[in-house]
Design a protein around this motif. Structure first.
Motif, PDB file in Angstrom:
ATOM      1  N   THR A 104      31.356  62.656  -1.778  1.00  0.00           N
ATOM      2  CA  THR A 104      32.224  63.151  -0.711  1.00  0.00           C
ATOM      3  C   THR A 104      31.706  62.711   0.649  1.00  0.00           C
ATOM      4  N   ILE A 105      30.399  62.838   0.869  1.00  0.00           N
ATOM      5  CA  ILE A 105      29.786  62.416   2.136  1.00  0.00           C
ATOM      6  C   ILE A 105      29.945  60.911   2.327  1.00  0.00           C
ATOM      7  N   ALA A 106      29.729  60.140   1.244  1.00  0.00           N
ATOM      8  CA  ALA A 106      29.853  58.683   1.327  1.00  0.00           C
ATOM      9  C   ALA A 106      31.268  58.277   1.744  1.00  0.00           C
ATOM     10  N   MET A 107      32.266  58.873   1.133  1.00  0.00           N
ATOM     11  CA  MET A 107      33.647  58.538   1.458  1.00  0.00           C
ATOM     12  C   MET A 107      34.015  58.977   2.875  1.00  0.00           C
ATOM     13  N   ALA A 108      33.492  60.130   3.302  1.00  0.00           N
ATOM     14  CA  ALA A 108      33.773  60.614   4.655  1.00  0.00           C
ATOM     15  C   ALA A 108      33.153  59.694   5.698  1.00  0.00           C
ATOM     16  N   ILE A 109      31.922  59.241   5.451  1.00  0.00           N
ATOM     17  CA  ILE A 109      31.261  58.324   6.382  1.00  0.00           C
ATOM     18  C   ILE A 109      32.026  57.011   6.463  1.00  0.00           C
ATOM     19  N   PHE A 110      32.414  56.484   5.300  1.00  0.00           N
ATOM     20  CA  PHE A 110      33.125  55.209   5.304  1.00  0.00           C
ATOM     21  C   PHE A 110      34.479  55.328   6.001  1.00  0.00           C
ATOM     22  N   GLY A 111      35.077  56.515   5.938  1.00  0.00           N
ATOM     23  CA  GLY A 111      36.365  56.710   6.600  1.00  0.00           C
ATOM     24  C   GLY A 111      36.290  56.580   8.112  1.00  0.00           C
TER      25      GLY A 111
ATOM     26  N   ALA B 198      39.713  60.785  -7.359  1.00  0.00           N
ATOM     27  CA  ALA B 198      40.223  61.794  -6.420  1.00  0.00           C
ATOM     28  C   ALA B 198      39.445  61.773  -5.112  1.00  0.00           C
ATOM     29  N   LEU B 199      38.130  61.616  -5.192  1.00  0.00           N
ATOM     30  CA  LEU B 199      37.301  61.664  -3.985  1.00  0.00           C
ATOM     31  C   LEU B 199      37.473  60.423  -3.105  1.00  0.00           C
ATOM     32  N   THR B 200      37.987  59.335  -3.659  1.00  0.00           N
ATOM     33  CA  THR B 200      38.221  58.152  -2.826  1.00  0.00           C
ATOM     34  C   THR B 200      39.293  58.427  -1.768  1.00  0.00           C
ATOM     35  N   TYR B 201      40.097  59.469  -1.958  1.00  0.00           N
ATOM     36  CA  TYR B 201      41.112  59.821  -0.978  1.00  0.00           C
ATOM     37  C   TYR B 201      40.491  60.388   0.296  1.00  0.00           C
ATOM     38  N   VAL B 202      39.231  60.819   0.232  1.00  0.00           N
ATOM     39  CA  VAL B 202      38.560  61.333   1.427  1.00  0.00           C
ATOM     40  C   VAL B 202      38.465  60.244   2.490  1.00  0.00           C
ATOM     41  N   ASP B 203      38.250  59.001   2.059  1.00  0.00           N
ATOM     42  CA  ASP B 203      38.117  57.860   2.970  1.00  0.00           C
ATOM     43  C   ASP B 203      39.339  57.713   3.885  1.00  0.00           C
ATOM     44  N   PRO B 204      40.545  57.484   3.350  1.00  0.00           N
ATOM     45  CA  PRO B 204      41.695  57.317   4.245  1.00  0.00           C
ATOM     46  C   PRO B 204      42.040  58.576   5.031  1.00  0.00           C
ATOM     47  N   LEU B 205      41.787  59.761   4.460  1.00  0.00           N
ATOM     48  CA  LEU B 205      42.075  60.995   5.188  1.00  0.00           C
ATOM     49  C   LEU B 205      41.207  61.110   6.436  1.00  0.00           C
ATOM     50  N   VAL B 206      39.916  60.808   6.302  1.00  0.00           N
ATOM     51  CA  VAL B 206      39.013  60.846   7.453  1.00  0.00           C
ATOM     52  C   VAL B 206      39.416  59.777   8.470  1.00  0.00           C
ATOM     53  N   ALA B 207      39.791  58.594   7.985  1.00  0.00           N
ATOM     54  CA  ALA B 207      40.197  57.507   8.884  1.00  0.00           C
ATOM     55  C   ALA B 207      41.425  57.907   9.702  1.00  0.00           C
ATOM     56  N   ILE B 208      42.391  58.530   9.050  1.00  0.00           N
ATOM     57  CA  ILE B 208      43.611  58.939   9.752  1.00  0.00           C
ATOM     58  C   ILE B 208      43.309  60.042  10.757  1.00  0.00           C
ATOM     59  N   LEU B 209      42.505  61.029  10.363  1.00  0.00           N
ATOM     60  CA  LEU B 209      42.141  62.112  11.277  1.00  0.00           C
ATOM     61  C   LEU B 209      41.362  61.578  12.480  1.00  0.00           C
ATOM     62  N   THR B 210      40.466  60.628  12.232  1.00  0.00           N
ATOM     63  CA  THR B 210      39.699  60.012  13.316  1.00  0.00           C
ATOM     64  C   THR B 210      40.619  59.285  14.283  1.00  0.00           C
ATOM     65  N   ASP B 211      41.578  58.565  13.731  1.00  0.00           N
ATOM     66  CA  ASP B 211      42.516  57.802  14.548  1.00  0.00           C
ATOM     67  C   ASP B 211      43.360  58.728  15.424  1.00  0.00           C
ATOM     68  N   VAL B 212      43.793  59.842  14.857  1.00  0.00           N
ATOM     69  CA  VAL B 212      44.653  60.780  15.584  1.00  0.00           C
ATOM     70  C   VAL B 212      43.867  61.597  16.607  1.00  0.00           C
ATOM     71  N   LEU B 213      42.712  62.135  16.188  1.00  0.00           N
ATOM     72  CA  LEU B 213      41.961  63.052  17.047  1.00  0.00           C
ATOM     73  C   LEU B 213      41.113  62.359  18.105  1.00  0.00           C
ATOM     74  N   LEU B 214      40.540  61.201  17.780  1.00  0.00           N
ATOM     75  CA  LEU B 214      39.616  60.541  18.707  1.00  0.00           C
ATOM     76  C   LEU B 214      40.239  59.376  19.464  1.00  0.00           C
ATOM     77  N   ILE B 215      41.178  58.689  18.835  1.00  0.00           N
ATOM     78  CA  ILE B 215      41.764  57.513  19.478  1.00  0.00           C
ATOM     79  C   ILE B 215      43.145  57.815  20.049  1.00  0.00           C
ATOM     80  N   GLY B 216      43.801  58.836  19.494  1.00  0.00           N
ATOM     81  CA  GLY B 216      45.087  59.241  20.036  1.00  0.00           C
ATOM     82  C   GLY B 216      46.284  58.538  19.440  1.00  0.00           C
ATOM     83  N   PHE B 217      46.110  57.934  18.258  1.00  0.00           N
ATOM     84  CA  PHE B 217      47.245  57.281  17.601  1.00  0.00           C
ATOM     85  C   PHE B 217      48.080  58.316  16.846  1.00  0.00           C
TER      86      PHE B 217
END
Length: 290
Positions: free
Chosen positions: A10-17, A241-260
């Motif tokens: 879970t941590i690995a996928m979150a970091i990669f996201g 199932a845990l590989t989905y953590v990667d894109p979820l973190v990426a999308i949240l990062t994009d929305v919350l930090l970059i404003g997309f």
């Protein structure tokens, strides 16, 4: 289920996201960033491999060298196109398209390995295609000569290359993940040596250098240690199932930090891609129980 392995993956996928966000902070083009990443990861993983004493348990199967080297070439090219897609489109769009790799693996299996074609699989493929078109945000009037297609196309190329990494990885059975990763990142260093624009590094600030090296040590070195250190203790469905953590973190990062903020059509495309990826989860779950 092994709880420690679950947490590691879970941590690995979150970091990669989060890699898309940090790659932008590096201030480097894709090729120069991948070069720093390969150098940093090679040094970090080699030191860990030697200090931990894992090299004493290593097997060097000569028959697997071709798969390791070929996989390394695919991996490095995949990174170049993946980071290049961040330069041309939003992280959410790039990551969502990139995560089509499992679907591409299924298609390659159907075409070249004579895997059984299922109607549900064809529908999942069609859904993924429609989702990719929607998430690209391209209208028919924009297609002729439009540069806005570049980012999504780069992401799709990266996904295809990563699918080849997955397939070549199936032929590696005896060499440890540490040795495989060290060899592949080392290949990346020599692949890119003639093409790197070294003058670009002279203009980097201390902050740029920090984030550049971070993507190598953390997003490659530490992530690989967590990732490979958990795979053998988890079932295939849990891993899927845990590989989905990667894109979820990426999308949240994009929305919350970059404003997309994706449009309604792009949001529909993201949901379609996630739905099509769910098919691979059920396929792997069924194969794991038969």
């Amino acid at each position: 289920m092994n709880r420690a392995a679950f947490i590691k993956l879970t941590i690995a996928m979150a970091i990669f996201g989060s890699i898309g966000y940090f790659s932008r902070l590096s201030g480097l083009p894709s090729l120069e960033l991948v070069f720093v990443r390969c150098v940093s990861a090679t040094v970090f993983l080699t030191l860990y491999w030697l200090i931990s004493g894992k090299f004493k348990q290593e097997h060097f199967p000569k028959k697997e060298y071709t798969a390791i080297v070929l996989g390394g070439v695919f991996l490095v090219l995949n990174w170049i196109f993946f980071f290049a897609s961040f330069e041309k489109t939003a992280i959410t769009i790039a990551v969502s398209i990139y995560n089509l790799a499992p679907i591409i693996v299924l298609v390659i299996g159907w075409l070249f390995f004579k895997d059984r074609v299922k109607l549900v699989g064809v529908l999942a493929l069609f859904l993924a295609f429609v989702g990719t078109v929607l998430i690209s945000g391209i209208r028919p009037s924009q297609l002729p000569g439009s540069g806005s297609l570049t980012g999504p196309i780069y992401a799709l190329i990266a996904a295809s290359l990563y699918a080849l990494v997955i397939l070549t990885g199936k032929y590696i059975q005896h060499a440890s993940p540490y040795l495989v990763t060290i060899i592949q990142t080392f290949i990346g260093v020599f692949m890119l040596l003639p093409f790197v624009h070294y003058q670009l590094y002279a203009d980097l600030s201390a902050s740029n250098w920090f984030y550049s090296i971070l993507t190598g040590v953390v997003h490659t070195g530490i992530v690989y240690l967590l990732f490979y250190g958990s795979l053998r203790d988890l079932s295939t469905p849990v891993i899927s199932a845990l590989t989905y953590v990667d894109p979820l973190v990426a999308i949240l990062t994009d929305v919350l930090l970059i404003g997309f903020f994706p449009s309604l059509l792009q949001t529909a495309g993201i949901l379609m891609i996630f739905a099509s990826l769910s098919y691979t989860f059920f396929v792997q779950r069924d194969s794991a129980t038969t």
